[in-house]
Design a protein around this motif. Structure first.
Motif, PDB file in Angstrom:
ATOM      1  N   TRP A 125       1.152  30.506 -72.322  1.00  0.00           N
ATOM      2  CA  TRP A 125       0.700  31.897 -72.175  1.00  0.00           C
ATOM      3  C   TRP A 125      -0.736  31.934 -71.632  1.00  0.00           C
ATOM      4  N   GLN A 126      -1.591  31.067 -72.214  1.00  0.00           N
ATOM      5  CA  GLN A 126      -2.995  31.008 -71.796  1.00  0.00           C
ATOM      6  C   GLN A 126      -3.103  30.550 -70.340  1.00  0.00           C
ATOM      7  N   LYS A 127      -2.312  29.538 -70.032  1.00  0.00           N
ATOM      8  CA  LYS A 127      -2.318  28.991 -68.669  1.00  0.00           C
ATOM      9  C   LYS A 127      -1.859  30.063 -67.679  1.00  0.00           C
ATOM     10  N   GLN A 128      -0.784  30.793 -68.028  1.00  0.00           N
ATOM     11  CA  GLN A 128      -0.268  31.849 -67.145  1.00  0.00           C
ATOM     12  C   GLN A 128      -1.298  32.958 -66.942  1.00  0.00           C
ATOM     13  N   LYS A 129      -2.064  33.256 -68.019  1.00  0.00           N
ATOM     14  CA  LYS A 129      -3.113  34.283 -67.908  1.00  0.00           C
ATOM     15  C   LYS A 129      -4.152  33.865 -66.869  1.00  0.00           C
ATOM     16  N   GLU A 130      -4.564  32.584 -66.971  1.00  0.00           N
ATOM     17  CA  GLU A 130      -5.564  32.070 -66.025  1.00  0.00           C
ATOM     18  C   GLU A 130      -4.990  32.062 -64.604  1.00  0.00           C
ATOM     19  N   ILE A 131      -3.720  31.627 -64.495  1.00  0.00           N
ATOM     20  CA  ILE A 131      -3.090  31.580 -63.172  1.00  0.00           C
ATOM     21  C   ILE A 131      -2.974  32.992 -62.605  1.00  0.00           C
ATOM     22  N   LYS A 132      -2.654  33.968 -63.463  1.00  0.00           N
ATOM     23  CA  LYS A 132      -2.565  35.374 -63.027  1.00  0.00           C
ATOM     24  C   LYS A 132      -3.914  35.843 -62.468  1.00  0.00           C
ATOM     25  N   ASN A 133      -5.017  35.447 -63.152  1.00  0.00           N
ATOM     26  CA  ASN A 133      -6.357  35.821 -62.665  1.00  0.00           C
ATOM     27  C   ASN A 133      -6.612  35.236 -61.279  1.00  0.00           C
ATOM     28  N   ILE A 134      -6.199  33.962 -61.112  1.00  0.00           N
ATOM     29  CA  ILE A 134      -6.373  33.301 -59.813  1.00  0.00           C
ATOM     30  C   ILE A 134      -5.505  34.009 -58.767  1.00  0.00           C
ATOM     31  N   MET A 135      -4.269  34.367 -59.165  1.00  0.00           N
ATOM     32  CA  MET A 135      -3.369  35.075 -58.244  1.00  0.00           C
ATOM     33  C   MET A 135      -3.986  36.401 -57.788  1.00  0.00           C
ATOM     34  N   LEU A 136      -4.568  37.111 -58.738  1.00  0.00           N
ATOM     35  CA  LEU A 136      -5.200  38.395 -58.400  1.00  0.00           C
ATOM     36  C   LEU A 136      -6.362  38.180 -57.435  1.00  0.00           C
ATOM     37  N   PHE A 137      -7.150  37.120 -57.683  1.00  0.00           N
ATOM     38  CA  PHE A 137      -8.282  36.786 -56.804  1.00  0.00           C
ATOM     39  C   PHE A 137      -7.773  36.480 -55.392  1.00  0.00           C
ATOM     40  N   LEU A 138      -6.696  35.681 -55.315  1.00  0.00           N
ATOM     41  CA  LEU A 138      -6.134  35.319 -54.010  1.00  0.00           C
ATOM     42  C   LEU A 138      -5.552  36.540 -53.306  1.00  0.00           C
ATOM     43  N   GLN A 139      -4.871  37.388 -54.095  1.00  0.00           N
ATOM     44  CA  GLN A 139      -4.288  38.607 -53.516  1.00  0.00           C
ATOM     45  C   GLN A 139      -5.367  39.505 -52.910  1.00  0.00           C
ATOM     46  N   GLU A 140      -6.488  39.606 -53.630  1.00  0.00           N
ATOM     47  CA  GLU A 140      -7.615  40.420 -53.145  1.00  0.00           C
ATOM     48  C   GLU A 140      -8.080  39.937 -51.776  1.00  0.00           C
TER      49      GLU A 140
ATOM     50  N   GLN B 102      -6.110  38.357 -49.563  1.00  0.00           N
ATOM     51  CA  GLN B 102      -4.932  38.217 -48.684  1.00  0.00           C
ATOM     52  C   GLN B 102      -4.521  36.763 -48.434  1.00  0.00           C
ATOM     53  N   VAL B 103      -4.549  35.962 -49.499  1.00  0.00           N
ATOM     54  CA  VAL B 103      -4.140  34.557 -49.403  1.00  0.00           C
ATOM     55  C   VAL B 103      -2.899  34.368 -50.277  1.00  0.00           C
ATOM     56  N   SER B 104      -1.963  33.541 -49.808  1.00  0.00           N
ATOM     57  CA  SER B 104      -0.721  33.324 -50.562  1.00  0.00           C
ATOM     58  C   SER B 104      -1.019  32.897 -51.994  1.00  0.00           C
ATOM     59  N   THR B 105      -0.378  33.590 -52.929  1.00  0.00           N
ATOM     60  CA  THR B 105      -0.626  33.292 -54.354  1.00  0.00           C
ATOM     61  C   THR B 105       0.115  32.047 -54.824  1.00  0.00           C
ATOM     62  N   SER B 106       0.920  31.429 -53.953  1.00  0.00           N
ATOM     63  CA  SER B 106       1.665  30.237 -54.372  1.00  0.00           C
ATOM     64  C   SER B 106       0.733  29.058 -54.653  1.00  0.00           C
ATOM     65  N   TYR B 107      -0.538  29.169 -54.223  1.00  0.00           N
ATOM     66  CA  TYR B 107      -1.498  28.084 -54.485  1.00  0.00           C
ATOM     67  C   TYR B 107      -2.115  28.180 -55.885  1.00  0.00           C
ATOM     68  N   ALA B 108      -1.880  29.296 -56.592  1.00  0.00           N
ATOM     69  CA  ALA B 108      -2.595  29.557 -57.845  1.00  0.00           C
ATOM     70  C   ALA B 108      -2.435  28.435 -58.868  1.00  0.00           C
ATOM     71  N   ALA B 109      -1.193  27.981 -59.085  1.00  0.00           N
ATOM     72  CA  ALA B 109      -0.950  26.945 -60.104  1.00  0.00           C
ATOM     73  C   ALA B 109      -1.655  25.639 -59.730  1.00  0.00           C
ATOM     74  N   LYS B 110      -1.659  25.308 -58.434  1.00  0.00           N
ATOM     75  CA  LYS B 110      -2.329  24.076 -57.984  1.00  0.00           C
ATOM     76  C   LYS B 110      -3.831  24.160 -58.212  1.00  0.00           C
ATOM     77  N   ILE B 111      -4.388  25.319 -57.884  1.00  0.00           N
ATOM     78  CA  ILE B 111      -5.839  25.502 -58.048  1.00  0.00           C
ATOM     79  C   ILE B 111      -6.204  25.404 -59.524  1.00  0.00           C
TER      80      ILE B 111
ATOM     81  N   LYS C 118      -4.561  23.797 -61.830  1.00  0.00           N
ATOM     82  CA  LYS C 118      -4.380  22.405 -62.260  1.00  0.00           C
ATOM     83  C   LYS C 118      -5.603  21.558 -61.898  1.00  0.00           C
ATOM     84  N   GLN C 119      -6.206  21.855 -60.726  1.00  0.00           N
ATOM     85  CA  GLN C 119      -7.353  21.077 -60.262  1.00  0.00           C
ATOM     86  C   GLN C 119      -8.645  21.450 -60.988  1.00  0.00           C
ATOM     87  N   TYR C 120      -8.895  22.762 -61.141  1.00  0.00           N
ATOM     88  CA  TYR C 120     -10.209  23.200 -61.636  1.00  0.00           C
ATOM     89  C   TYR C 120     -10.179  23.905 -62.995  1.00  0.00           C
ATOM     90  N   GLY C 121      -8.961  24.184 -63.532  1.00  0.00           N
ATOM     91  CA  GLY C 121      -8.880  24.850 -64.840  1.00  0.00           C
ATOM     92  C   GLY C 121      -9.579  26.194 -64.847  1.00  0.00           C
TER      93      GLY C 121
END
Length: 747
Positions: A138-153, A155-164, A166-169
């Motif tokens: 749940w915590q991980k998904q919350k962080e990934i969601k934040n990254i997804m929102l940042f990427l969406q803002e 206009q970058v594909s959100t499919s990179y969120a989990a990788k990012i 994983k690399q930088y937490g």
């Protein structure tokens, strides 16, 4: 523009190349599911979306909502919560537990997970271990969601969120804001263009040092992906200038600064001229520079140092006594041991191997490389030498084991690779043995060759076996060809095609192609080489599916898994991507018939995971497309998906008995392998190969590519396409020149 809030019920279609998707959604106040179309590559079943767009009525498909922009939100209804929790995004919660959680806590389900997760113990079947798993996910998904929102803002594909993540937490967004170009350096699959897109949105200048530096690094990296060990200075400046749309002065100034800081290396000791006689100024990424220098110096040192085995000592002594420097082993005696007879060139190879420290054995199919290698091994065995055998890939090593009767390892296994420390075998802890014989050496790139040579003690012998007419390595360098062209070591070329091999049209046609002649495509009754003429790409695709699913298995009594489709390109109707989708549907459909006690035969969906538009199912044939040292699987390894856990969002792949688990975020390391490019098939052999050859592929139609594809077939080869495309490939010998200096360094 209008907006709808919806829950994704199913994904009808996704194009992994451009992200175009057709999804079915549940929308409030609509009794039937709503069709939404648009670029929505990263959505999952169960996602709650807020979509901006417009309605349109299609004459064929009816009313549809055309998405312009979309964002993912957390669901606010009980139904949406159950769908979201059951989608598999949260590890430890599948559809069953999602239903139980929502039944117990209703609209407060998310609040409980967020603030009082220990209350989940009240849900039947959920214990403390599962609660811990859910909390972390749940915590991980919350962080990934934040990254997804940042990427969406941005206009970058959100499919990179989990990788990012994983690399930088938790530092992910900070890193992206401070230096988005780090993404291109640190994360596999994210290139300069994606990082640049974020940087531009964040206000980084077009000629900022950070951007220019990253662009130069990316350009060199792209050139290494094309096989180049270095870039010529002018070539690097021109390509970087085009990529960055920056002035030549700023690119040159950044480049000179990077050379000064030794982030890049300028070779000044070796002078090499181009075709016009101008001096080439080579610029290297440090790993390639040190690898090339390392390979040259280690090969020279290995060649110049005497061996310490019994055979070497006896022959050296006998030569001194007799004054006959040609004295070597008795090939006649070896023929008695092996029960084989060797021609003059093969006998010469065995005699040379007995005294050589470094030697190359090369030749095409049917010329007796395996037989000659067997004779060399027998000569060494007769004197009690300890022999090590290896090959670049698992399949090539397995084949070497089968043909020699001795254990052969992959180079990675031989060097005892252990993440994260690296190779356990090196200068400090070298390999133990008298001789190392490596097969399929045309596949070895400069980085791997350097790691291998580090582990070879100066007293050991090295015999390199390979076919230089095949494609060069996927990685940078042209190692085997450079070693041969340097004339620094003995090279034996096998040219005679043996009588037994002459009965195979596959082998004879491979040699004809190598000589620039059209192969025999008469489809005579006793042939193993077939040609089916068809110029329509769509029909060729259908023909290939029919051959793999029906015709070939029926006629040759083999499973479809024994048949490999090889294609020159990744894209297009008869490219690997499209053929894989067709073959997966034909050979491993989404539903299967199973027997349930009390209900009889029931059609059920197979467990599956979705990633970037692809569906991964149990029994799918897949290929690893990057070296993953942690998992001990490497680029080109083929396996079968053994199981899919849609609750934990993981799957397991069986790579020849080596079981590897993948999380859904790691699935871009796997591609389907019902069809694969010829490049990826190097070092492998398959009982039956089917290969499209059309002018659609003209960019890739080269003699060495077709030659490599044909020589992958062990028993049967079927070409489907046009004589024009085949003729074009046979005539086209424009092999891309690779920038390397290994030959010059060895000279």
């Amino acid at each position: 523009m209008q907006k709808i809030r919806c829950v994704v019920e199913r994904i009808t279609y996704q194009n992994p190349e451009n992200g175009y998707s057709v999804i079915k959604c549940k929308v409030k106040d609509y009794t039937e599911l709503v069709t939404v179309i648009g670029n929505m590559l990263d959505v999952n079943v169960g996602s709650v979306l807020l979509i901006h767009g417009n309605w349109k009525v299609d004459t064929k498909y009816g009313k549809q909502f055309m998405a312009d922009t979309w964002e993912e939100t957390l669901p606010a209804t009980v139904y949406g919560m159950e769908k979201y929790l059951g989608s598999g995004l949260i590890k430890g919660v599948g559809p069953k537990f999602a239903q139980r959680i929502v039944r117990r806590f209703g609209i407060d389900s998310f609040t409980v997970i967020e603030d009082n997760i220990e209350l989940l113990i009240e849900v039947e079947g959920i214990g403390t271990k599962r609660i811990q798993m859910i909390a972390e996910s749940w915590q991980k998904q919350k962080e990934i969601k934040n990254i997804m929102l940042f990427l969406q803002e941005h206009q970058v594909s959100t499919s990179y969120a989990a990788k990012i993540f994983k690399q930088y937490g938790n530092e992910s967004i900070t890193v992206m804001k401070e230096n988005p170009y780090r993404l291109a350096d640190d994360i596999w699959g994210i290139g300069f263009k994606t990082a640049d897109q974020i940087a531009m949105k964040l206000g980084f200048g077009k000629e900022s040092y950070m951007r220019l530096r990253s662009g130069l690094m990316f350009t060199l990296s792209e050139l290494s992906n094309d096989g180049h060990v270095y870039a010529e200075r002018k070539q690097l400046i021109d390509r970087a200038k085009e990529l960055l749309e920056a002035s030549e002065e700023t690119v040159i100034s950044t480049l000179d600064d990077m050379i000064k800081k030794e982030e890049l290396i300028l070779e000044q000791n070796i002078i090499k001229k181009d075709a016009e006689g101008n001096s080439i100024i080579p610029i290297y990424l440090p790993p390639f520079y040190y690898a090339e220098i390392g390979v040259a110096s280690k090969l020279k040192k290995l060649s110049d140092s005497p061996a310490q085995d019994k055979l070497y000592a006896r022959l050296t002594e006998a030569r001194k006594k007799t004054g006959n420097n040609e004295l070597s082993v008795d090939v006649g005696a070896i023929e008695k041991i092996t029960g084989m007879s060797y021609d003059d060139i093969q006998a010469d190879a065995i005699r040379k191997a007995a005294t050589a420290k470094v030697m190359v054995l090369t030749g095409g199919p049917g010329t007796g490389k395996t037989t000659t290698t067997h004779g060399i091994i027998s000569a060494f065995n007769a004197y009690g030498l300890k022999i090590l055998l290896a090959a670049p890939t698992g399949r090539a090593a397995k084949r070497m084991t089968e043909t020699t009767g001795m254990e052969a390892k992959t180079i990675h296994r031989l060097l005892e690779f252990k993440p994260p420390e690296g190779y356990q075998k090196n200068e400090e802890n070298p390999l133990e043995g008298d001789v190392l014989i490596i097969d399929e050496c045309s596949m070895i790139d400069i980085i791997l060759m350097n790691s291998l040579l580090k582990a070879i003690p100066a007293t050991m012998r090295l015999i390199l076996v390979g076919d230089i007419d095949q494609l060069p390595s996927v990685g940078a360098g042209n190692v085997l060809r450079d070693i041969i062209d340097s004339s620094a070591f003995p090279v034996i070329r096998l040219t005679r095609i043996f009588r037994q091999a002459q009965t195979s049209c596959i082998i004879m046609n491979a040699h004809r192609i190598n000589e620039g002649k059209m192969p025999d495509i008469s489809n005579r009754k006793d042939t193993d080489f077939f040609f089916i003429e068809n110029e329509d790409a769509e029909k060729v695709s259908g023909e290939i599916v029919n051959l793999v699913r029906n015709k070939l298995p029926k006629y040759y009594h083999v499973e479809p898994s024994q048949i490999q489709v090889l294609t020159p390109m990744q894209r297009g109707v008869v490219g690997a991507t499209s053929l894989n989708l067709s073959l997966q549907e034909a050979l491993n459909p989404a539903e299967e018939e199973i027997f349930i006690k009390g209900r009889g035969k029931v059609v059920m969906p197979k467990p599956s995971l979705h990633r970037s538009g692809y569906v991964y199912r149990t029994n799918d044939k897949v290929m690893q497309v990057k070296n993953n040292y942690d998992k001990e699987v490497f680029n080109g390894d083929i396996g079968i998906i053994e199981s899919v856990n849609d609750t934990d969002r993981t799957l397991k792949v069986n790579f020849d008995g080596h079981i590897v688990e993948y999380d859904v975020s790691e699935l871009d390391e796997l591609v389907h392998a019902y069809a694969t490019t010829i490049h990826k098939a190097q070092g492998s052999e398959y009982p039956i190969v089917v290969m499209p050859i059309l002018m659609n592929h003209y960019i890739m139609l080269q003699r060495n590519l077709i030659y490599t594809g044909i020589t992958r077939a062990k028993k049967i080869l079927v070409l489907v396409g046009t004589k024009k495309a085949l003729s074009y490939a046979v005539r086209n010998v424009t092999v891309s020149k690779r920038n390397t200096m290994l030959k010059e360094r060895l000279k």
